[in-house]
Write a protein that holds these residues in place. Structure first.
Motif: not given
Length: 55
Positions: A4-25
């Protein structure tokens, strides 16, 4: 995994946490190169170049 671009980092983190229930790198694609993988030409959520890999 999201590229993702910097604008969409927060959205990608939220989606990752929702999907994997863990914090991403977060990996800065501007300074990190991979031997066997090339990032896509555009952000997964818009047409800008990706800057961050969320894994």
């Amino acid at each position: 995994m999201y590229c993702v671009c910097k604008e969409h980092v927060e959205l990608a983190i939220d989606r990752f946490v929702d999907e994997y229930e863990d914090a991403p790198d977060l990996v800065d694609l501007r300074t990190t190169k991979f031997a066997a993988w090339e990032p896509p030409a555009t952000c997964d959520m818009c047409d800008r170049p990706p800057e961050i890999l969320v894994v």
